[in-house]
Design a protein around this motif. Structure first.
Motif, PDB file in Angstrom:
ATOM      1  N   GLN A 555       0.837  -1.197   0.000  1.00 58.29           N
ATOM      2  CA  GLN A 555       0.000   0.000   0.000  1.00 58.29           C
ATOM      3  C   GLN A 555       0.874   1.250   0.000  1.00 58.29           C
ATOM      4  N   VAL A 556       0.511   2.205  -0.843  1.00 55.98           N
ATOM      5  CA  VAL A 556       1.228   3.482  -0.878  1.00 55.98           C
ATOM      6  C   VAL A 556       0.957   4.242   0.414  1.00 55.98           C
ATOM      7  N   LYS A 557       2.000   4.864   0.964  1.00 62.62           N
ATOM      8  CA  LYS A 557       1.848   5.614   2.218  1.00 62.62           C
ATOM      9  C   LYS A 557       0.876   6.778   2.004  1.00 62.62           C
ATOM     10  N   PRO A 558       0.032   7.051   2.972  1.00 61.30           N
ATOM     11  CA  PRO A 558      -1.062   8.014   2.776  1.00 61.30           C
ATOM     12  C   PRO A 558      -0.604   9.460   2.610  1.00 61.30           C
ATOM     13  N   TRP A 559       0.598   9.814   3.058  1.00 59.72           N
ATOM     14  CA  TRP A 559       1.043  11.209   2.937  1.00 59.72           C
ATOM     15  C   TRP A 559       1.667  11.514   1.572  1.00 59.72           C
ATOM     16  N   ILE A 560       1.798  10.515   0.725  1.00 60.42           N
ATOM     17  CA  ILE A 560       2.281  10.766  -0.628  1.00 60.42           C
ATOM     18  C   ILE A 560       1.108  11.227  -1.483  1.00 60.42           C
ATOM     19  N   LYS A 561       1.273  12.377  -2.148  1.00 52.90           N
ATOM     20  CA  LYS A 561       0.203  12.901  -2.983  1.00 52.90           C
ATOM     21  C   LYS A 561       0.226  12.170  -4.327  1.00 52.90           C
ATOM     22  N   THR A 562      -0.715  11.267  -4.516  1.00 50.02           N
ATOM     23  CA  THR A 562      -0.800  10.467  -5.736  1.00 50.02           C
ATOM     24  C   THR A 562      -1.924  10.994  -6.609  1.00 50.02           C
ATOM     25  N   SER A 563      -1.746  10.894  -7.910  1.00 48.58           N
ATOM     26  CA  SER A 563      -2.785  11.374  -8.820  1.00 48.58           C
ATOM     27  C   SER A 563      -2.638  10.713 -10.181  1.00 48.58           C
ATOM     28  N   LEU A 564      -3.754  10.675 -10.902  1.00 52.32           N
ATOM     29  CA  LEU A 564      -3.798  10.156 -12.269  1.00 52.32           C
ATOM     30  C   LEU A 564      -4.616  11.133 -13.107  1.00 52.32           C
ATOM     31  N   ALA A 565      -3.972  11.737 -14.116  1.00 54.80           N
ATOM     32  CA  ALA A 565      -4.646  12.709 -14.982  1.00 54.80           C
ATOM     33  C   ALA A 565      -4.531  12.241 -16.429  1.00 54.80           C
ATOM     34  N   PRO A 566      -5.517  11.523 -16.933  1.00 58.49           N
ATOM     35  CA  PRO A 566      -5.440  11.006 -18.302  1.00 58.49           C
ATOM     36  C   PRO A 566      -5.457  12.121 -19.342  1.00 58.49           C
ATOM     37  N   GLY A 567      -4.913  11.806 -20.522  1.00 61.06           N
ATOM     38  CA  GLY A 567      -4.875  12.774 -21.610  1.00 61.06           C
ATOM     39  C   GLY A 567      -6.160  12.839 -22.397  1.00 61.06           C
ATOM     40  N   SER A 568      -7.042  11.873 -22.216  1.00 59.71           N
ATOM     41  CA  SER A 568      -8.364  11.931 -22.845  1.00 59.71           C
ATOM     42  C   SER A 568      -9.293  10.963 -22.133  1.00 59.71           C
ATOM     43  N   GLY A 569     -10.600  11.124 -22.412  1.00 59.65           N
ATOM     44  CA  GLY A 569     -11.587  10.233 -21.802  1.00 59.65           C
ATOM     45  C   GLY A 569     -11.441   8.800 -22.251  1.00 59.65           C
ATOM     46  N   VAL A 570     -10.730   8.572 -23.360  1.00 59.56           N
ATOM     47  CA  VAL A 570     -10.512   7.215 -23.836  1.00 59.56           C
ATOM     48  C   VAL A 570      -9.759   6.395 -22.790  1.00 59.56           C
ATOM     49  N   VAL A 571      -8.778   7.021 -22.133  1.00 58.00           N
ATOM     50  CA  VAL A 571      -7.972   6.319 -21.127  1.00 58.00           C
ATOM     51  C   VAL A 571      -8.868   5.795 -20.008  1.00 58.00           C
ATOM     52  N   THR A 572      -9.783   6.628 -19.550  1.00 60.09           N
ATOM     53  CA  THR A 572     -10.709   6.203 -18.501  1.00 60.09           C
ATOM     54  C   THR A 572     -11.524   5.003 -18.954  1.00 60.09           C
ATOM     55  N   LYS A 573     -11.977   5.053 -20.189  1.00 58.96           N
ATOM     56  CA  LYS A 573     -12.808   3.956 -20.695  1.00 58.96           C
ATOM     57  C   LYS A 573     -12.045   2.637 -20.698  1.00 58.96           C
ATOM     58  N   TYR A 574     -10.768   2.658 -21.172  1.00 54.37           N
ATOM     59  CA  TYR A 574     -10.081   1.362 -21.228  1.00 54.37           C
ATOM     60  C   TYR A 574      -9.549   0.926 -19.867  1.00 54.37           C
ATOM     61  N   LEU A 575      -9.288   1.860 -18.967  1.00 53.89           N
ATOM     62  CA  LEU A 575      -8.907   1.454 -17.606  1.00 53.89           C
ATOM     63  C   LEU A 575     -10.089   0.817 -16.881  1.00 53.89           C
ATOM     64  N   LEU A 576     -11.277   1.362 -17.131  1.00 53.42           N
ATOM     65  CA  LEU A 576     -12.467   0.773 -16.518  1.00 53.42           C
ATOM     66  C   LEU A 576     -12.788  -0.582 -17.132  1.00 53.42           C
ATOM     67  N   LYS A 577     -12.702  -0.682 -18.446  1.00 49.23           N
ATOM     68  CA  LYS A 577     -13.023  -1.954 -19.100  1.00 49.23           C
ATOM     69  C   LYS A 577     -12.063  -3.059 -18.660  1.00 49.23           C
ATOM     70  N   SER A 578     -10.813  -2.705 -18.474  1.00 43.95           N
ATOM     71  CA  SER A 578      -9.817  -3.701 -18.060  1.00 43.95           C
ATOM     72  C   SER A 578      -9.979  -4.101 -16.599  1.00 43.95           C
ATOM     73  N   GLY A 579     -10.730  -3.297 -15.831  1.00 40.17           N
ATOM     74  CA  GLY A 579     -10.876  -3.557 -14.401  1.00 40.17           C
ATOM     75  C   GLY A 579      -9.707  -3.073 -13.567  1.00 40.17           C
ATOM     76  N   LEU A 580      -8.756  -2.357 -14.187  1.00 39.33           N
ATOM     77  CA  LEU A 580      -7.538  -1.968 -13.469  1.00 39.33           C
ATOM     78  C   LEU A 580      -7.668  -0.641 -12.726  1.00 39.33           C
ATOM     79  N   GLN A 581      -8.647   0.189 -13.091  1.00 45.00           N
ATOM     80  CA  GLN A 581      -8.799   1.457 -12.383  1.00 45.00           C
ATOM     81  C   GLN A 581      -9.085   1.220 -10.905  1.00 45.00           C
ATOM     82  N   GLU A 582      -9.797   0.150 -10.615  1.00 49.09           N
ATOM     83  CA  GLU A 582     -10.110  -0.189  -9.216  1.00 49.09           C
ATOM     84  C   GLU A 582      -8.841  -0.312  -8.371  1.00 49.09           C
ATOM     85  N   TYR A 583      -7.816  -0.951  -8.939  1.00 52.11           N
ATOM     86  CA  TYR A 583      -6.572  -1.169  -8.185  1.00 52.11           C
ATOM     87  C   TYR A 583      -5.739   0.109  -8.118  1.00 52.11           C
ATOM     88  N   LEU A 584      -5.799   0.914  -9.175  1.00 50.45           N
ATOM     89  CA  LEU A 584      -5.130   2.214  -9.114  1.00 50.45           C
ATOM     90  C   LEU A 584      -5.768   3.077  -8.025  1.00 50.45           C
TER      91      LEU A 584
END
Length: 987
Positions: A555-584
């Protein structure tokens, strides 16, 4: 505050500047001369003030050229008469009409007509690099024997012989690309130019883009909220609260100016949107086919080169002139042929490859050149991998990193939702015009200026940093390199931390629980930036790393500021379809928004307790990001070490919590079964990544994303804007302010100005970036810009960033040289945005010192080392110094775009002679400088030598970096925009 915004500049009177400034009238036949036609797009209105278009149908309608010959020439009337007579005769027919050829469709009918390079029957063309063929086609198609002549065409055909001579050619790009940080000042300038035209008694509506302009709002979203399922909505709401006035201004621009498409906030990063949606590859305008080409006001416009579209970054002021029909004047570039062979090893990413390529090309030296990739290794590189390499052209210094169109390109076009008919047209045209590479056929050898080769099998995992993108560190050497950086003196690879302090531990409380940081602790981990978020293999690879880590109990330590900023909505769609966004999400990498975020400096605040621990204990903490820029002070003021890494490695370093680790021998952490977990335990194989890419990235995702992009979003659609074509400036606005560039402007060029007994405002060393000159990030609370805002009732929480306030010249002038990490030799080791006011000896903010010089009528210059102005193509890095009164910059070398921007704003760029610099000449910056530039423009030539003398008897020779005759013409008018206004007003 700024009385003389346009510098008094030398009068140009050379034959080339006359010719290059001429613009033909519309041709008799649209088919015969498609790109001499100017006009506007057809728009379908999807929402109020939001214009969209069919991606492949930028329709240009014929209208007369905005320039007239007579407005360009100040010479004897017999010469004028002769030129106008020649103009009239040449406008009637196209010089290359004989090679206008029909392109048939396989099933009957035709795609259109095109200017055929093979029809010239010139064997020299067969050896030209593909990138040069695009310049050649443009010159042929636009040839009118005024703006573009047959002699220009011959120069390009004879490229092997002419390129080493640094010859000048005109170039007319097919379109212009903007993002909002650079787009706002561009639209401000256009609005101001309309006012100037009005005051000069001319038609303000002559100020309209004459080529398609696409503006994507992507630089304003900040990571205020992270590690939250609601982060996207929360950050967008804050984005609109801060930027409502800017966004409304851009929305006004989309209605007030023809031919301008504005893509609303929340849609994606400009370069990924360009790659996936805006890029045409081949235009079909009124039945005439020609290659897509683009210049953009962001240096990473080069990303489109991966799609086989010629594109590069230019300064905002140069882009504005291009919009208004002015051809670009450029030196015909050399082309470095970069052969790729072999195949990347298992587990190696495109990010590892691009960092390796960047280091190789920086060492080779490619500034001002095109780089063209070819070879058997190309077949193993996806289009996204190519775009990653092309994206970082600014980091390796090239104008372009070009990948010619081949079968991989066509597959990507289909994947991203381009129609089969469009792809067929693209392939047919490029094959017919010898611009398509088919690696299944024997390859004719092309000529290059120099040659490089890389076996992809030799690429190894790596990151870059801690302060520059080209300082690559193999992953296996990272721990040793980090500890060397702690030891080394302060510099690009050093922090000078005493040995006894290197093991220091700062303990603090985070949300009521004990926490600690050390030197090298990661406090920001961001999957961000156009460079990597457009690449499904590394994005899904990051998801697989997160999944494996979750499965093993890391588990990543909670005080580390983590973020994910995709370059387009397509990225969100394929991360969701793959089921991997849940783990991110479980590791804290929730999606925070669609934009540049951390890479541009919009990382938001880190937790206050973390910040206090860093500052009170003087800890060198790290940010790890999948970006392309890691200059000091850019990512976050408190992260002195910033490393560029692939998205999977960003997750890995977040899990480790430190950059002080050897991933081969040291564990990332302890799993839920009590066993040590190493990087190899959570790293996916190439086959695993390929499988999830194949099953998760689908054409329908692209189509759905970009069908909805044209509809805007509720917050954007609710913005109301006036319908008038002249902007109503609000003097109380702290976002949009009428700039002073054209105040007191007359129809006569200002003529020559001298630089006499100038003081040195700043004395710099090497690698001063545009981030140092004009930062885009936070406005510091004790800065002149902060003082200006507070005096106008703006709370500190509403300061926003410098980048978001580029529509206000008062703030940007105060923000010039305001980077907190800037090193000015006049300050004798003291770091920060201050300088010495030489006459009084006082230490002042740079802005206050500059204003004191201006108020007393004193000129100023800047001394600098190598690579002055490297980094982003930031026009404010030239506008700001001009408003501060800087008349010249004397440097060892300049970054290409920044030098052009200086010229465009009337600042003289000078280079020390090879082997010399301020230190070797004994210059301290306490002298007064006189630049002995001829006062007769006819005596000035591009690249000529001038003498500089000081008040203490020193004398040295510099090269004037006006690189073309056209730049002298701009200089004569006080800059490129006054030049355009005078031409248009005399129509």
């Amino acid at each position: 505050m700024y009385k003389n915004a346009s510098s008094s500049i030398l009068r140009a009177a050379s034959s080339r500047s006359l010719r290059s400034s001429l613009t033909s009238s519309s041709s008799a036949s649209a088919a015969a001369s498609p790109c001499s036609l100017v006009g506007q797009r057809s728009f379908a209105t999807y929402s109020p003030a939001f214009r969209s278009l069919a991606r492949w149908s930028h329709c240009l309608h014929s209208r007369p050229s905005p320039f007239r010959l007579s407005s360009q020439i100040r010479t004897a009337s017999p010469v004028l008469d002769r030129l106008e007579k020649n103009f009239s005769s040449m406008a009637s027919e196209h010089p290359f009409k004989g090679i206008l050829t029909t392109l048939p469709k396989p099933g009957g009918g035709e795609f259109g007509k095109f200017y055929s390079l093979p029809a010239l029957n010139d064997s020299r063309i067969d050896k030209l690099p593909y990138s040069i063929r695009i310049l050649l086609e443009s010159a042929i198609r636009n040839c009118d024997n005024f703006q573009v002549t047959k002699e220009d065409v011959e120069k390009i055909i004879d490229w092997e012989k002419t390129a080493p001579k640094q010859v000048e050619i005109p170039f007319k790009p097919a379109r212009v690309l903007l993002q909002d940080f650079t787009g706002v000042p561009a639209v401000v300038d256009l609005a101001c130019m309309r006012d100037a035209m009005n005051k000069l008694g001319s038609d303000s509506n002559k100020i309209n883009p004459l080529v398609p302009v696409d503006l994507v709002i992507d630089h304003s979203v900040q990571v205020d909220v992270a590690r939250s399922e609601n982060a996207v909505q929360a950050n967008m709401e804050l984005e609109f609260q801060r930027n409502k006035e800017r966004f409304a201004f851009l929305k006004w621009g989309s209605t007030a100016f023809h031919n301008m498409l504005v893509v609303p906030p929340g849609s994606g990063i400009v370069h990924q949107v360009n790659l996936e949606y805006l890029g045409r590859v081949v235009f079909n305008t009124q039945g005439v086919l020609y290659p897509d080409s683009v210049v953009g006001t962001d240096s990473h416009t080069t990303m489109i080169d991966g799609l086989g579209v010629a594109g590069w970054g230019v300064g905002g002021i140069e882009a504005e002139a291009t919009m208004l029909g002015q051809p670009m004047s450029m030196v015909l570039p050399g082309v470095v042929g970069f052969k790729l062979s072999g195949k990347m090893r298992n587990g190696v990413t495109a990010t590892d490859l691009v960092l390796t390529v960047t280091q190789i090309l920086r060492k080779h030296g490619v500034v001002g050149k095109f780089v063209e990739f070819y070879g058997d290794g190309m077949s193993g590189l996806s289009l996204a991998d190519r775009a990653t390499i092309a994206n970082m052209s600014p980091e390796y210094g090239a104008t372009m990193g070009f990948f010619p169109v081949d079968h991989v390109t066509l597959q990507y076009l289909k994947l991203t939702g381009r129609s089969d008919e469009t792809v067929a047209m693209i392939e047919a045209y490029l094959r017919a015009n010898n611009m398509f590479v088919d690696y299944s056929e024997p390859q004719q050898e092309r000529a290059y200026s120099s040659y490089l080769e890389l076996n992809l099998d030799n690429v190894e995992p790596c990151i870059s940093g801690p302060k520059r993108p080209h300082d690559r560190v193999p992953l296996k050497e990272m721990k040793a390199d980090w500890n060397s950086c702690l030891d080394n003196k302060v510099g690009f690879k050093g922090f000078a931390i005493p040995k006894k302090a290197q093991e220091k531990v700062a303990n603090f409380s985070f949300n009521g629980k004990p926490a600690e940081i050390k030197h090298g602790s990661v406090v920001i981990a961001a999957i961000t930036s156009c460079t990597n978020t457009s690449n499904p293999s590394v994005m899904l690879g990051a998801g697989l790393v997160a999944k494996k880590a979750c499965d093993l109990g890391l588990q990543v330590k909670p005080w580390i500021k983590t973020s994910l900023a995709p370059g387009s909505g397509v990225v969100t769609k394929y991360l969701l379809k793959s089921g991997l966004q849940e783990y991110l999400n479980q590791q804290g990498f929730n999606i925070v928004g669609y934009g540049c975020t951390t890479c541009i400096g919009n990382s938001g605040e880190i937790n206050e307790s973390v910040g206090v621990a860093i500052t009170e204990n003087d800890i060198v903490v790290a940010a790890v990001l999948s970006g392309n820029r890691n200059f000091e002070g850019r990512v976050h003021p408190l992260t002195r070490a910033n490393y560029l890494a692939s998205p999977p490695l960003v997750v890995a370093y977040a899990l480790a919590g430190t950059v002080n680790i050897d991933f081969e021998t040291e564990p990332i952490g302890t799993g839920k079964n009590g066993k040590e977990v190493f990087l190899r335990d959570i790293w996916p194989t190439t086959e695993e990544i390929a499988e999830v890419v194949q099953s998760s990235v689908l054409p329908d995702m692209f189509r759905a994303t970009y069908e909805s992009i044209t509809k805007g979003n509720p917050m954007w659609n609710e913005l109301s804007v006036p319908e008038n074509t002249l902007y109503s400036w609000d003097p109380k606005s702290t976002y949009i302010h009428e700039p002073p560039y054209f105040k007191d402007m007359t129809m006569d060029p200002p003529g020559p100005h001298s630089v006499k007994d100038a003081y040195c405002l700043l004395n710099f060393g090497d690698s001063i970036t545009t981030d140092h000159i004009s930062p885009a990030g936070n406005i510091q609370k004790d800065s002149p810009a902060a003082k200006y805002l507070m005096e106008r009732g703006v709370d500190r929480k509403d300061f926003n960033s410098y980048g978001s306030r580029r529509g206000n010249d008062e703030i940007m002038a105060r923000g010039t040289f305001a980077n907190i990490r800037i090193v000015n030799k006049l300050m004798n080791g003291e770091v920060g945005p201050k300088t010495v006011h030489i006459p009084s000896g006082e230490k002042l903010s740079v802005f206050d010192a500059a204003m004191r010089y201006k108020s007393s009528g004193e000129d100023t210059i800047i001394l600098a080392g190598a690579e002055y102005g490297s980094g982003s193509s930031r026009d404010w890095a030239a506008k700001g110094p001009m408003l501060q009164g800087v008349k010249a910059v004397i440097a060892k070398s300049f970054e290409r775009i920044h030098r052009s921007n200086l010229v465009g704003m009337g600042i003289i760029p000078l280079c020390f002679k090879s082997g010399e610099d301020a230190d070797s000449l004994g210059l301290t910056g306490h002298e007064r400088y006189t630049i002995h530039l001829p006062t007769d423009i006819s005596e000035i030539r591009p690249g000529q030598d001038v003498t500089v003398t000081t008040d203490n008897g020193k004398s040295f020779t510099c090269t004037v970096r006006f690189d073309t005759e056209v730049e002298l013409a701009y200089f004569n008018h006080g800059g490129i925009l006054p030049y355009v206004i005078r031409n248009l007003s005399k129509q």
